[in-house]
Design an enzyme around this catalytic site. Structure first.
Site, mmCIF file in Angstrom:
data_model
loop_
_atom_site.group_PDB
_atom_site.id
_atom_site.type_symbol
_atom_site.label_atom_id
_atom_site.label_comp_id
_atom_site.label_asym_id
_atom_site.label_seq_id
_atom_site.Cartn_x
_atom_site.Cartn_y
_atom_site.Cartn_z
ATOM 1 C CE1 TYR A 59 8.290 -5.459 -9.941
ATOM 2 C CE2 TYR A 59 6.843 -5.922 -7.797
ATOM 3 C CZ TYR A 59 6.460 -5.930 -8.527
ATOM 4 O OH TYR A 59 5.690 -5.777 -9.138
ATOM 5 N N GLY A 114 -0.402 -0.032 -5.073
ATOM 6 C CA GLY A 114 -1.792 -0.462 -4.731
ATOM 7 C C GLY A 114 -2.223 -0.188 -5.739
ATOM 8 C CG ASN A 123 2.969 0.605 3.223
ATOM 9 O OD1 ASN A 123 4.050 1.045 2.857
ATOM 10 N ND2 ASN A 123 2.565 -0.402 2.955
ATOM 11 N N GLY A 124 1.446 -1.939 5.877
ATOM 12 C CA GLY A 124 2.245 -2.842 6.654
ATOM 13 C C GLY A 124 1.222 -3.747 6.837
ATOM 14 C CB CYS A 181 -0.636 0.030 1.471
ATOM 15 S SG CYS A 181 -1.664 -1.509 1.648
#
Ligand code: SF4
Length: 477
Positions: free
Chosen positions: A255, A42, A116-117, A15
């Site tokens: 990435y 996302g 995010n996580g 995210c």
């Protein structure tokens, strides 16, 4: 007819979060462009919450940022502070309730939150939240954190500092009430979070590319374990938790992060090129051209070509406008060979020995299709070079990495994988080589998907099935 790969063989993204305080500016529009820059993190839902000092307004929807927000929507969200979120979710969990920012009542107003996580103690937190009389609607641990904040009195910064000790796992979070914007990060700093200065305000974002997009200048990272209250005049910091062993996700450099982002003071593109350089020294091969699979394999392919002296060439063209939510072609068109994402350049490939550089292999299924595609386009040999070590362990910190059973490198050795995907040879970057390319000691990074050494304890019960649980069961990201 060959089957054309529609997706690459990568871990799924996570995210992205964004926040801005800039009274007198169009904060919803700034957030829109910040999220646009973070779209790679996302693509399944997007949302913005804006505060005008009296109310918090939230708009969120399934879809890409540009399809969720239009001019009237942005114009209707006036205020001096905003947060935003883009989300990836596993299939089946992609429902509106899970879109963010999550918003819940707090005092006389609202608290909105983007995360995010992934938490590793969400079962315990869920019990705690339910004992507070809260009824959960979504299947995300983001709702749990928001619920905990909604029950904490005092300023938002105080509430965040009281809640952070309850959380275990990876989190980079932005949260907003009528009067405050607070950003905070887990004590290992697994997911990135940076602060930037804007004319007339401040922004906070998952990656520096979002700062560039809105004309902000990088100030610094949010430190592991730190909570910051962001105002138009500056940043008030509290070290809510003592930082422990720093463990930035190394896959951000390999990435996830956009190549123009800066992580740890280094441009991600250069990190990736250096991974290709080291890979070429570790695993050289005789070939005619070096090919990068667009887009994330390209910098490492350029590095490999630079070091090996073998010319670099594009050999596969990617349609950049096909998103995850694009209408799928269906079986009939697929059988006719409809090429949605990738199309090989036959005149470049024909009769050549290719070194094909990619950044990772997860399941191996699409890698096999890619090798098939290149061979059907006339490649004489396909030598795969992967600019990261073999992925042998799942991720519990916010990346949708397959179960161990599905990870090809957890179940086959390199020679068997090469045979399975139909490559003439296959080599991965070594762990030491990865660290050499990063130019940083391994101790600062999470590398658990390569080593199985998890920097944050993973409860025995934690498994991928927990993260894909339906509504009412264990929450995920
Ligand atoms: S396990 Fe892998 S993907 Fe997950 S946080 Fe660690 S390095 Fe990143």
């Amino acid at each position: 007819m060959q089957e054309i790969p529609e997706e690459r063989d990568h871990p799924e993204e996570e995210c992205g979060v964004f926040g801005v305080v800039a009274p007198g500016h169009e904060v919803a529009r700034i957030t829109f462009f910040g999220l646009h820059a973070l779209q790679h993190r996302g693509q399944e839902s997007a949302g913005i919450a804006v505060s005008d000092g009296q109310h918090v307004m939230v708009q969120r929807e399934l879809g890409l940022v540009s399809s969720v927000f239009d001019e009237p929507a942005l114009r209707s969200m006036e205020g001096g502070a905003a947060i935003g979120h883009v989300r990836y979710s596993t299939t089946g969990a992609n429902k509106w309730d899970n879109a963010q920012p999550v918003a819940l009542p707090r005092g006389d107003g609202l608290v909105a939150l983007g995360h995010n996580g992934n938490l590793t103690n969400s079962d315990a937190l869920r019990r705690k939240v339910e004992s507070l009389g809260h009824e959960l609607r979504a299947t995300t641990d983001s709702e749990l954190i928001t619920a905990l904040l909604s029950h904490e009195p005092g300023s938002l910064l105080d509430a965040v500092c009281n809640v952070m000790p309850l959380l275990q796992g990876a989190y980079s979070i932005v949260t907003l009430t009528e009067h405050e914007l607070v950003a905070f990060r887990d004590p290992n700093g697994v997911r990135p979070l940076v602060i930037g200065r804007l004319e007339g305000g401040y922004v906070v974002a998952s990656e520096t590319c979002a700062l560039d997009q809105v004309g902000a200048v990088l100030d610094r990272e949010v430190n592991p374990g730190e909570a910051v209250r962001i105002t138009a005049n500056g940043v008030e910091s509290r070290q809510a938790l003592r930082p422990v062993q720093r463990a930035l996700c190394v896959f951000e450099a390999i990435y996830f992060a956009r190549p123009d982002s800066i992580l740890d003071g280094q441009t991600v593109w250069e990190n990736r090129r250096d991974m290709g350089i080291v890979l070429a020294t570790e695993s050289p091969v005789d070939a005619d051209i070096v090919v990068g699979l667009p887009d994330s394999g390209t910098p490492a392919a350029i590095g490999f070509a630079q070091e090996s002296g073998i010319p670099y060439s594009e050999a596969v063209v990617r349609n950049r406008y096909v998103g995850r939510s694009f209408i799928q072609p269906g079986q009939e068109l697929r059988q006719l060979g409809v090429k949605l994402k990738f199309n090989p350049l036959k005149s470049i490939i024909e009769g050549k020995r290719l070194v094909v550089v990619d950044d990772s292999i997860v399941r191996g299924t699409t890698t096999r299709k890619t090798v098939d595609m290149l061979k059907e386009a006339g490649a004489a040999e396909v030598h795969l070079r992967i600019s990261s070590p073999p992925i042998t362990w799942p991720c519990f910190y916010g990346i949708d990495m397959a179960d161990r059973d599905d990870l090809i490198a957890a179940n086959m050795d390199v020679a068997a994988i090469a045979a399975h995907v139909g490559a003439d040879s296959l080599a991965y970057l070594s762990l030491d080589g990865l660290q050499r390319a990063m130019g940083r000691p391994a101790s600062g990074y999470c590398r658990a998907c390569f080593t199985g050494e998890y920097p944050i304890p993973v409860p025995d019960a934690a498994g991928k099935e927990r993260f894909e649980a339906p509504a009412g069961a264990a929450p995920s990201r």
